[in-house]
Motif scaffolding. Structure first.
Motif, PDB file in Angstrom:
ATOM      1  N   ASP A   1      -6.033   5.801  -1.097  1.00 55.26           N
ATOM      2  CA  ASP A   1      -5.512   4.465  -0.509  1.00 55.26           C
ATOM      3  C   ASP A   1      -6.574   3.100   0.043  1.00 55.26           C
ATOM      4  O   ASP A   1      -6.176   3.137   1.774  1.00 55.26           O
TER       5      ASP A   1
ATOM      6  N   THR B   1      -3.918  -2.349   5.826  1.00 54.84           N
ATOM      7  CA  THR B   1      -4.498  -1.873   4.760  1.00 54.84           C
ATOM      8  C   THR B   1      -5.675  -2.593   3.524  1.00 54.84           C
ATOM      9  O   THR B   1      -6.021  -3.969   3.444  1.00 54.84           O
TER      10      THR B   1
ATOM     11  N   GLY C   1      -2.740   6.309  -4.412  1.00 56.73           N
ATOM     12  CA  GLY C   1      -2.741   6.696  -3.176  1.00 56.73           C
ATOM     13  C   GLY C   1      -3.176   8.144  -3.045  1.00 56.73           C
ATOM     14  O   GLY C   1      -3.387   8.628  -2.127  1.00 56.73           O
TER      15      GLY C   1
END
Length: 667
Positions: free
Chosen positions: A327, A192, A324
């Motif tokens: 991301d 991430t 989102g």
């Protein structure tokens, strides 16, 4: 002197119209009073003595050693039982947090506060606590728990310098084809992207054709907790592809590895994915005020007058993309591309600087200047998500920390704030309503030039009350708390809201900062919330929990509470003098508590006191109690003050007064 024989009992069953220090006492409606001191009307009609205050333990790690300037509540995720309480000293250090226990812990901070600890503003989003304060850099800050040592760091990254490129690999035939390189910083958690920098300036390079490869050496890290770096490439310095990048099979490079050997043929660049557009990862500047709608972060004001990111723009509102949307560190980037600009300007040269952010109210953020109110109407358009509209050009908000989301009298959402003229609210319909008419003497006493704190507030949902601390007269910090019961205010035909105000004094009214936090502190924080303050008159480093119903003083200091009625004269009685016979109090019984009645004739010409005990005679929970000797005559007007005779440690709830009035001789 001759008296009439007619006695006319007057009932005073309801003072929920609240305090009014503005209109002449004789003109007040029957349910208003000239003073409502340290009382409210929670489950009461005449009045109830307010709750007390308890000290909060500050044990743990380095001791707070100065006045606590800021306290904040942070919920790091979706579970309110994991809430944290933050405290910051007025001398800028230490910063401390209370999380998952009753013991405080120090917080590591990369950039210290430079000037003003009282102005620190926080906002929780995506598990992080974003923090706006004046440091020496033009950057917003955030508390990052993903670092090896959780730290308040800068949001986003400094743009790196361009990398170094050189032939390498010994003899070979690596094609001598012109290409361009640039690099970015990343912070990764697993796969991430927590944040990504803007790209460096590019460097052009043509291999010699006599070597086997090219070695790219990253620039020195900027000390902003970079975990990885990545390389982008181009054949024309215009169209860029992800060469050695998280965007291409997660082949980004850890910062401990300082070089990358490139043997890629330029012709293969067309198979690589395009890199992020320049401007997609713009930095959030050092704003003064923050607000979140749960999906994006908004900020306004500028601490750094000449900052590269803010440009000293004090009337600009910056905002992140919706979580989102890409991301890729969505909560830490401000888009500034040719097709999308995540900011809106509110007349930079008109109406002064922005002074606060409020809401969102029914999905609409509000922005305040000192004498203006703006709404940012959502459009649903990614490129232009907000359209600004000015609502008022005469009043605004004097302090961001006075802004609070609450309800109105029927339970609809409302946004409360303090202007230079007194309190206002924005309704769910977008109307701006004045709440201050009943207490304009108090609002005119505000010290708008207070050197430490002018005002701050919290909305207390359990009591349906807005608590507003203000500095008055020459005070440098708040010394009075004004309390508005939103269920008792009513809208007049002219749009003003009247009724429902009380005034609180005593130690808990002297507060430098306030927030809501869990009633029960421990490994699991309770979901029920109480107001907390940093106390401005107690010894240094003091935090109190307020409205503690089991506590009958302010952390050991007693306070006095009472109400004083308007003059007890009707229009029919204006031609006569008036007397009164023994007054009856209707109240909840309370063992060991004494209530004092003071009769005031002709605005202080003569006073007389009498007392009753609220101790039950048997098992009764409420009683009608006569004030023996509460007789007064020959008055032009009579007023009654009922409650404590002086500061006392007690609690009580009063229902009504029965006052036998006796009209006397003609004036």
């Amino acid at each position: 002197m001759a008296e009439t024989t007619r006695r006319r009992p007057l009932g005073i069953p309801d003072l929920r119209g609240g305090r009014n220090d503005t209109d002449p006492p004789m003109s007040l409606p029957a349910n208003q009073c000239v003073e409502a001191l340290n009382v409210d009307w929670k489950d009461a009609t005449l009045c109830r003595k307010r709750g007390g205050a308890d000290n909060v333990s500050l044990a743990g790690d380095t001791a707070l050693n100065a006045q606590i300037a800021t306290i904040l509540r942070h919920v790091p995720g979706n579970t309110e039982t994991a809430a944290e309480l933050w405290a910051i000293d007025s001398d800028f250090s230490p910063w401390k947090r209370l999380a998952g226990s009753a013991s405080w812990a120090n917080v590591a901070v990369d950039d210290a506060i430079a000037t003003d600890a009282y102005s620190v503003v926080g906002a929780s989003l995506n598990g992080k606590l974003f923090l706006a304060y004046d440091s020496t850099v033009d950057r917003l800050h955030v508390y990052d728990t993903l670092l090896a040592t959780p730290t308040v760091r800068r949001v986003g990254f400094t743009t790196p310098g361009f990398p170094a490129v050189a032939d390498s690999g010994g003899a070979g035939a690596y094609p001598a084809t012109l290409r361009y390189y640039r690099q970015r910083w990343l912070q990764m958690s697993g796969t991430t992207v927590i944040r990504r920098s803007e790209p460096s300036a590019s460097i052009s390079f043509t291999p010699s054709g006599a070597n086997a490869s090219v070695t790219i050496t990253k620039t020195a890290t900027d000390g902003e907790a970079e975990t990885h770096w990545e390389i982008e490439a181009s054949t024309d310095n215009a169209t860029w592809v992800a060469h050695q990048s998280q965007l291409r099979s997660a082949t980004h490079i850890v910062v401990a590895t300082t070089t990358y050997v490139d043997t890629t043929v330029v012709g293969t660049y067309t198979t690589y994915p395009a890199t992020d557009t320049t401007g997609l990862h713009g930095r959030f500047p050092s704003v003064k005020y923050l607000r979140t709608d749960g999906n994006r972060l908004l900020g306004t004001g500028a601490w750094e007058a000449a900052g590269a990111d803010s440009g000293g723009r004090n009337s600009r509102v910056w905002f992140t993309p919706v979580l989102g949307s890409a991301d890729k560190g969505d909560d830490e980037r401000v888009v500034n591309t040719t097709t999308q600009k995540n900011f809106v300007d509110l007349n930079e040269n008109d109406g002064g600087f922005n002074t606060g952010l409020g809401g969102p109210l029914n999905g609409v953020p509000y922005v305040f200047k000192y004498r203006q109110v703006w709404k940012l109407r959502p459009t649903g358009d990614v490129a232009t998500p907000y359209l600004p509209r000015k609502l008022r050009d005469d009043i605004g908000c004097i302090a961001h920390k006075t802004i609070a989301i609450g309800e109105d009298e029927v339970g609809r959402a409302a946004l409360y704030f303090l202007s230079h003229r007194g309190p206002y609210r924005v309704t769910s319909d977008g109307d701006v309503q004045y709440l201050g008419r009943d207490n304009e003497v108090t609002w005119r006493s505000m010290n708008l030039a207070a050197s430490a704190v002018v005002a701050h507030s919290v909305y207390y949902p359990d009591l349906h009350q807005w608590w507003l601390w203000i500095a008055t007269a020459s005070a440098s910090r708040p010394d009075v708390k004004m309390v508005f019961d939103v269920q008792l205010g009513h809208v007049m035909e002219i749009g003003h809201v009247r009724g429902g105000w009380a005034k609180h004094t005593g130690p808990s009214a002297a507060a430098d900062a306030s927030c809501l936090f869990s009633n029960t502190i421990g490994a699991t924080m309770s979901r029920d919330l109480k107001p907390y303050i940093s106390n401005g008159t107690a010894p240094n480093s003091t935090i109190w929990k307020l409205d503690v119903t089991a506590t009958t003083d302010d952390a050991g200091t007693n306070f006095q509470a009472y109400v004083k009625t308007r003059p007890l004269v009707t229009v029919d009685d204006l031609g006569r003098k008036v007397g009164l016979d023994e007054v009856v109090l209707h109240a909840a019984t309370q063992s060991g508590v004494t209530i004092t009645l003071t009769i005031d004739r002709d605005y202080g010409v003569e006073t007389r006191t009498s007392t009753v005990s609220l101790t039950a005679a048997g098992a009764e929970t409420r009683a009608a109690l006569k004030f023996d000797g509460s007789v007064m005559g020959e008055g032009n007007v009579m007023q009654l003050q009922v409650g404590d005779s002086a500061a006392a440690s007690n609690t009580w709830t009063l229902d009504a007064l029965t006052v036998p009035l006796r009209p006397q001789e003609n004036r």
